[in-house]
Design an enzyme around this catalytic site. Structure first.
Site, short mmCIF file in Angstrom:
data_model
loop_
_atom_site.label_atom_id
_atom_site.label_comp_id
_atom_site.label_asym_id
_atom_site.label_seq_id
_atom_site.Cartn_x
_atom_site.Cartn_y
_atom_site.Cartn_z
N TYR A 58 1.21 -1.41 -0.32
CA TYR A 58 0.22 -0.16 -0.35
C TYR A 58 0.68 0.96 -0.08
O TYR A 58 1.78 1.65 0.83
CB TYR A 58 -1.70 0.28 1.38
CG TYR A 58 -0.94 1.21 1.01
CD1 TYR A 58 -2.69 1.56 0.48
CD2 TYR A 58 -0.86 2.44 2.67
CE1 TYR A 58 -3.27 2.70 1.19
CE2 TYR A 58 -1.75 3.74 2.42
CZ TYR A 58 -2.85 3.84 1.84
OH TYR A 58 -3.33 5.08 1.98
N GLY A 65 -5.87 6.54 0.43
CA GLY A 65 -7.35 5.93 0.81
C GLY A 65 -7.93 4.69 -0.35
O GLY A 65 -8.00 4.09 -0.40
N HIS A 87 0.03 16.63 -1.39
CA HIS A 87 -1.83 16.44 -1.17
C HIS A 87 -2.04 16.16 -0.04
O HIS A 87 -3.48 17.09 -0.04
CB HIS A 87 -2.48 15.60 -1.94
CG HIS A 87 -3.35 14.57 -1.84
ND1 HIS A 87 -2.12 13.28 -1.68
CD2 HIS A 87 -3.62 14.15 -0.56
CE1 HIS A 87 -3.07 12.53 -0.48
NE2 HIS A 87 -3.29 13.00 -0.38
N ARG A 306 -8.38 19.46 53.59
CA ARG A 306 -9.44 18.86 53.91
C ARG A 306 -8.90 17.19 53.01
O ARG A 306 -8.86 16.10 53.13
CB ARG A 306 -9.89 18.93 54.79
CG ARG A 306 -10.38 17.10 55.46
CD ARG A 306 -11.86 16.94 56.49
NE ARG A 306 -12.57 18.01 55.84
CZ ARG A 306 -14.07 18.57 56.08
NH1 ARG A 306 -13.98 16.68 56.45
NH2 ARG A 306 -14.72 19.40 56.30
N ASN A 435 -12.55 11.90 4.63
CA ASN A 435 -11.59 10.96 3.35
C ASN A 435 -12.74 9.41 2.35
O ASN A 435 -12.97 8.25 1.95
CB ASN A 435 -10.55 10.32 3.92
CG ASN A 435 -9.23 9.42 2.71
OD1 ASN A 435 -8.92 8.18 2.82
ND2 ASN A 435 -8.43 10.02 1.96
N ALA A 436 -14.10 10.38 1.35
CA ALA A 436 -14.64 9.55 1.08
C ALA A 436 -15.13 7.97 1.83
O ALA A 436 -15.54 6.92 1.00
CB ALA A 436 -14.68 9.25 -0.67
N ASN A 438 -13.65 6.59 3.79
CA ASN A 438 -12.66 5.08 3.69
C ASN A 438 -12.46 5.57 5.55
O ASN A 438 -12.01 4.67 5.86
CB ASN A 438 -11.13 6.21 3.23
CG ASN A 438 -10.22 5.10 3.08
OD1 ASN A 438 -10.38 3.90 3.19
ND2 ASN A 438 -8.98 5.69 3.78
N GLN A 439 -12.19 6.84 6.28
CA GLN A 439 -12.00 6.89 7.14
C GLN A 439 -13.66 7.22 7.67
O GLN A 439 -13.60 9.03 8.46
CB GLN A 439 -10.83 8.12 7.56
CG GLN A 439 -9.62 8.11 6.95
CD GLN A 439 -8.50 9.24 6.83
OE1 GLN A 439 -8.91 9.72 8.20
NE2 GLN A 439 -7.67 9.25 6.53
#
Length: 530
Positions: A58, A65, A87, A306, A435-436, A438-439
């Site tokens: 990846y 992403g 980006h 106290r 993130n579309a 994805n997240q």
């Protein structure tokens, strides 16, 4: 003899919070052990083999992403890594402080040093050289949700290493990074293989801020202990509630420690009342014919004295929890993917996700707010002539009324507590998909760490106001003769007096509050006596 700043810390295993703070603050230079360097090289070799075998990696042979289904030819790897930085470099807002930005770079470096990242040796060496040269990237603090790591702030750090961003010098000067690198004999880094993703994919910004928060919060707690005992001495509090037996009866580690620390700090004091309430005997003369008590027998202090062991003890336990989390996270590999020399493939997962730091920071923030509340309430009692056991109103001993003493300071402390409370909502539950999708669930760990950092800023201002008031009260009492204060209370007074003189007549105190708050927060302030 080498100065502190010339001392070399050789990274060859887990770092402590103190190690991290020393390097980030520039009081230690950094070197990597041969073992660590070999681990970094082994991970890079494993990654290179995966690429050569045309395996899926990846962010190296794929897009990012939601675009991870796009296969990227190896001829475009440098362009891919560079475009990643471009980006993501969308941060906004005020820049991280010099020490926080250095902490970001150090945290990212420590993650690479675990030997699972695949970052190039040239990149690692450049980061070490920048830290040792006293440089910090200019990094806007806003723009990360802490899900796939701190992508946005880390991208601005990467820009600086590429010679396309800016560095912040120790003196606070912002300079073009390419120019600075050339001046110190270094070349801007060209992102090869996985270097771009290795720089941005992890929890480095939140971990750096949280680690620095840990150091500052421990220091704030130290001051809260000292100010609480000084407060008790000034008002001739009763030490019975601080007896270590209470900690034994309710054995939280923090409370046990709090009883011991409070009693240690009042050693040598002749002002605290060490008599046990049960030793008092009621006499028949204390009651009238109808059995009504003629006089009040004050045998218990307000909770600000106290219940101090219970309040401060709980803070110590939260600090211990936060320290454990940040220490593990600081010394962890938080990339995706990760490379293991015993595995033939890259491991794809979610170690970049910042939930641990988010929860820990949100746990520490209420403890910070509570210390502010305790400090302001102790201050309020100290300046109020109805509660301060005969001290002058607002601690103004001359021409009270014409002069108002600490009246304005107490209002400021109240305002700061209001700010702390208004900003106390946890960040870790504010997930918002991005993130579309994805997240689709995110940690907000960096926001949580920043909120805690901001709360600490306000706390030190409140503590500084209280310290000035305590010093004023100690001086008022000692000027009336031998007052019997403990050595610690007197050293506290002396510490304050190095930057804030006795308040004879009204003067503007805002600048003195800021100066003292900065000194109290400074971990390298040699005058601070633990």
């Amino acid at each position: 003899m080498a100065s502190k700043a010339d001392a070399i810390f050789v990274m060859d295993g887990p770092l402590s919070v103190a190690d991290f703070v020393a390097i980030a603050s520039g009081s230690r230079r950094l070197a990597l052990s041969e073992r660590v360097s070999a681990g970094i090289a082994a991970a890079q070799a494993r990654m290179a083999r995966c690429i050569k075998e045309n395996r899926l990696v990846y962010g190296v042979t794929t897009g990012f992403g939601p675009l991870a289904n796009a296969w990227i030819d190896g001829a475009h790897v440098e362009e891919l890594q560079t475009n990643l930085i471009y980006h993501l470099a969308t941060g906004v807002g005020a820049p991280l402080s010099w020490v926080e930005a250095r902490g970001l770079m150090l945290s990212r470096l420590i993650s690479m040093a675990q030997g699972h990242s695949g970052a190039s040796n040239a990149l690692v060496c450049l980061m070490v050289a920048c830290l040792n040269a006293g440089l910090a990237a200019v990094v806007p603090e806003k723009g990360t949700v802490g899900a796939s790591g701190d992508l946005t702030p880390s991208a601005h750090m990467a820009l600086a290493l590429m010679g396309e961003g800016a560095f912040l010098t120790r003196a606070g000067e912002t300079r073009d990074s390419g120019e600075v690198l050339r001046e110190i004999g270094l070349q801007p880094h060209r992102l090869a293989h996985r270097d771009g993703l290795a720089l941005v994919n992890g929890t480095s910004a939140m971990t750096a801020i949280a680690t620095l928060n840990q150091s500052r919060a421990e220091r704030a707690a130290d001051w809260a202990f000292r100010l609480t005992t000084a407060h008790a001495e000034i008002l001739r509090g009763k030490a019975e509630a601080w007896a270590p037996a209470f900690g034994a009866f309710r054995p939280h580690r923090g409370q046990i420690e709090a009883h011991l620390r409070l009693n240690r700090l009042i050693e040598g004091s002749r002002r605290v009342d060490r008599q046990r309430a049960a030793s008092l005997r009621l006499q028949s003369a204390d009651f009238d014919a109808e059995g009504i008590q003629r006089r009040e027998i004050a045998h218990q202090d307000p909770y600000t004295i106290r219940c101090a062991p219970q309040i401060l003890g709980a803070v110590l336990d939260v600090l211990r929890f936060h320290r454990d989390i940040v220490t593990v996270e600081m010394n962890a590999a938080t990339d995706n993917p990760l490379f293991d020399t015993d595995e033939p493939f890259a491991l794809h997962g979610g170690n970049f996700y910042g939930q641990h730091i988010a929860f820990a920071a949100d746990a520490l923030s209420p403890a910070v707010v509570k210390l502010g509340i305790l400090s302001e309430r102790q201050l309020a009692r100290l300046v109020d002539p109805a509660m301060n056991h005969g001290l002058p109103a607002f601690l103004q001993p001359y021409k009270t009324g014409l002069h108002s003493g600490f009246m304005g300071c107490q209002v400021t402390a109240s305002a700061l507590v209001a700010e702390l409370r208004s900003q106390a909502s946890p960040a870790s539950i504010q997930s918002i998909p991005t993130n579309a999708n994805n997240q689709d669930v995110v940690s907000m760990g960096t926001i949580a760490a920043r909120k805690c950092r901001n709360a600490l800023d306000e706390l030190f201002r409140i503590l500084a106001i209280q310290a000035m008031a305590c010093a004023q009260a100690v001086d008022i009492e000692t000027r009336q003769g031998e007052a019997g204060f403990s050595p610690d209370a007197l050293s506290l007074r002396d510490f304050v007096r190095r930057s804030s003189r006795f308040l004879h007549h009204d003067r503007a105190l805002g600048g003195e509050i800021e100066t003292l708050a900065s000194r109290m927060a400074n971990p390298f302030e040699e005058e601070f006596l633990r």
